[in-house]
Enzyme design. Structure first.
Site, PDB file in Angstrom:
ATOM      1  N   HIS A 122     -51.989 -20.145  21.144  1.00 21.67           N
ATOM      2  CA  HIS A 122     -52.567 -21.020  22.177  1.00 21.67           C
ATOM      3  C   HIS A 122     -51.729 -20.911  23.440  1.00 21.67           C
ATOM      4  O   HIS A 122     -50.565 -21.297  23.425  1.00 21.67           O
ATOM      5  CB  HIS A 122     -52.528 -22.488  21.731  1.00 21.67           C
ATOM      6  N   ALA A 173     -43.429 -16.786   8.103  1.00 24.26           N
ATOM      7  CA  ALA A 173     -44.596 -17.612   7.805  1.00 24.26           C
ATOM      8  C   ALA A 173     -44.322 -19.058   8.205  1.00 24.26           C
ATOM      9  O   ALA A 173     -43.201 -19.563   8.072  1.00 24.26           O
ATOM     10  CB  ALA A 173     -44.895 -17.534   6.311  1.00 24.26           C
TER      11      ALA A 173
HETATM   12  C1  COA Z   1     -39.466 -13.713   7.168  1.00 22.34           C
HETATM   13  C2  COA Z   1     -39.772 -12.922   5.891  1.00 22.34           C
HETATM   14  C3  COA Z   1     -40.500 -11.652   6.282  1.00 22.34           C
HETATM   15  C4  COA Z   1     -38.518 -12.620   5.127  1.00 22.34           C
HETATM   16  O1  COA Z   1     -37.772 -11.620   5.727  1.00 22.34           O
HETATM   17  P1  COA Z   1     -36.388 -11.187   5.077  1.00 22.34           P
HETATM   18  O2  COA Z   1     -35.825 -10.113   5.896  1.00 22.34           O
HETATM   19  O3  COA Z   1     -36.580 -10.911   3.639  1.00 22.34           O
HETATM   20  O4  COA Z   1     -35.519 -12.490   5.310  1.00 22.34           O
HETATM   21  P2  COA Z   1     -34.725 -13.330   4.245  1.00 22.34           P
HETATM   22  O5  COA Z   1     -35.555 -13.611   3.063  1.00 22.34           O
HETATM   23  O6  COA Z   1     -33.407 -12.652   4.073  1.00 22.34           O
HETATM   24  O7  COA Z   1     -34.536 -14.691   5.026  1.00 22.34           O
HETATM   25  C5  COA Z   1     -33.557 -14.922   6.003  1.00 22.34           C
HETATM   26  C6  COA Z   1     -33.374 -16.434   6.090  1.00 22.34           C
HETATM   27  O8  COA Z   1     -34.574 -17.001   6.632  1.00 22.34           O
HETATM   28  C7  COA Z   1     -35.146 -17.912   5.682  1.00 22.34           C
HETATM   29  N1  COA Z   1     -36.578 -17.713   5.736  1.00 22.34           N
HETATM   30  C8  COA Z   1     -37.261 -16.613   5.412  1.00 22.34           C
HETATM   31  N2  COA Z   1     -38.547 -16.779   5.659  1.00 22.34           N
HETATM   32  C9  COA Z   1     -38.701 -18.014   6.156  1.00 22.34           C
HETATM   33  C10 COA Z   1     -39.804 -18.752   6.614  1.00 22.34           C
HETATM   34  N3  COA Z   1     -41.018 -18.234   6.629  1.00 22.34           N
HETATM   35  N4  COA Z   1     -39.590 -19.996   7.087  1.00 22.34           N
HETATM   36  C11 COA Z   1     -38.349 -20.519   7.103  1.00 22.34           C
HETATM   37  N5  COA Z   1     -37.253 -19.868   6.679  1.00 22.34           N
HETATM   38  C12 COA Z   1     -37.434 -18.629   6.216  1.00 22.34           C
HETATM   39  C13 COA Z   1     -34.546 -17.544   4.340  1.00 22.34           C
HETATM   40  O9  COA Z   1     -34.525 -18.653   3.483  1.00 22.34           O
HETATM   41  C14 COA Z   1     -33.172 -17.104   4.733  1.00 22.34           C
HETATM   42  O10 COA Z   1     -32.385 -18.238   5.004  1.00 22.34           O
HETATM   43  P3  COA Z   1     -30.921 -18.342   4.354  1.00 22.34           P
HETATM   44  O11 COA Z   1     -30.157 -17.196   4.947  1.00 22.34           O
HETATM   45  O12 COA Z   1     -30.431 -19.686   4.799  1.00 22.34           O
HETATM   46  O13 COA Z   1     -31.116 -18.228   2.891  1.00 22.34           O
HETATM   47  C15 COA Z   1     -40.643 -13.727   4.933  1.00 22.34           C
HETATM   48  O14 COA Z   1     -39.899 -14.839   4.446  1.00 22.34           O
HETATM   49  C16 COA Z   1     -41.919 -14.242   5.538  1.00 22.34           C
HETATM   50  O15 COA Z   1     -42.011 -15.324   6.126  1.00 22.34           O
HETATM   51  N6  COA Z   1     -42.961 -13.412   5.349  1.00 22.34           N
HETATM   52  C17 COA Z   1     -44.281 -13.680   5.832  1.00 22.34           C
HETATM   53  C18 COA Z   1     -45.261 -13.312   4.726  1.00 22.34           C
HETATM   54  C19 COA Z   1     -46.654 -13.409   5.196  1.00 22.34           C
HETATM   55  O16 COA Z   1     -47.019 -14.324   5.902  1.00 22.34           O
HETATM   56  N7  COA Z   1     -47.442 -12.450   4.851  1.00 22.34           N
HETATM   57  C20 COA Z   1     -48.807 -12.408   5.326  1.00 22.34           C
HETATM   58  C21 COA Z   1     -49.252 -11.002   5.349  1.00 22.34           C
HETATM   59  S1  COA Z   1     -49.379 -10.389   7.007  1.00 22.34           S
END
Ligand code: COA
Length: 198
Positions: A122, A173
């Protein structure tokens, strides 16, 4: 899959009569061609490459909108667009199911970006104020949003007005992006904060 639009249609900026330049028309079946023409008549100010609009997608294109889509843009089911301003979407951009995009000023999305389910973008807000004046009577404010190339936005994230997201960044996410995110960064949470470089 819904409609596959043929490549490159003519420029249709000011609501004047559409000049359609249909390419590969011969490969469209009759129903597809009819649907295409109806949609082209509805969206007169589109300047688009080939794109895919699945069933249930709902787009409104206002009379002052300026729209450019690159090649291979894909809107999955239940996409909703409210396009009143300037919208540029680069090549190979993918919107998963249920995304919502409202453009009142300007939205620029680079190439190869991916948006998870129900992402909303938005660039507008109702004017925030006090008192009993109805919210809608206060009008809108809008600020441009820029999303770079190769950005992945996780499901249910919201991207709000005036924000810039740099190339190759990832938005987790459910994040709510209220401030700029630099290039090559992972940002998560509400409000979205950068947690590490990529
Ligand atoms: C962000 C994401 C890609 C993870 O990436 P990653 O490189 O594996 O990151 P990590 O898992 O090491 O996370 C890093 C930190 O962010 C936090 N974190 C990860 N995703 C998060 C989210 N969506 N919201 C809040 N915190 C999040 C983790 O808990 C971690 O925190 P910590 O260091 O205190 O433990 C994944 O969590 C995500 O949100 N994926 C989206 C999935 C989706 O929507 N798919 C749809 C298909 S398009």
């Amino acid at each position: 899959m819904g409609i596959i639009f043929p490549s490159t249609v003519a420029r249709l900026s000011d609501g004047s009569a559409a000049r359609l330049a249909l390419q590969r028309f011969t490969v469209c079946n009759l129903i597809g061609a009819c649907r295409y023409i109806l949609l082209r008549l509805r969206f007169r100010n589109l300047r688009v490459g080939r794109f895919i609009l699945e069933r249930g997608a709902d787009m409104y294109v206002g009379p002052d909108a300026e729209i450019y889509f690159g090649r291979g843009v894909h809107f999955r089911r239940d996409f909703t667009g409210r396009f009143h301003g300037h919208l540029t979407i680069g090549d190979g951009v993918f919107f998963s199911r249920g995304c919502y995009v409202a453009v009142y000023s300007r939205l620029t999305i680079g190439n190869n970006c991916k948006f998870g389910e129900r992402v909303s973008i938005h660039d507008e807000n109702h004017v925030v104020g006090r008192g009993p004046e109805p919210i809608v009577a206060r009008g809108f404010v809008a600020e441009p949003i820029v999303i770079g190339n190769n950005v992945w936005v996780g499901a249910n994230a919201s991207i709000l007005q005036g924000v810039r997201i740099g190339d190759n960044s990832v938005i987790g996410a459910n994040a709510v992006v209220t401030h700029d995110v630099p290039a090559n960064a992972l940002a998560v949470g509400i409000p979205a904060r950068v947690v590490r470089e990529l």
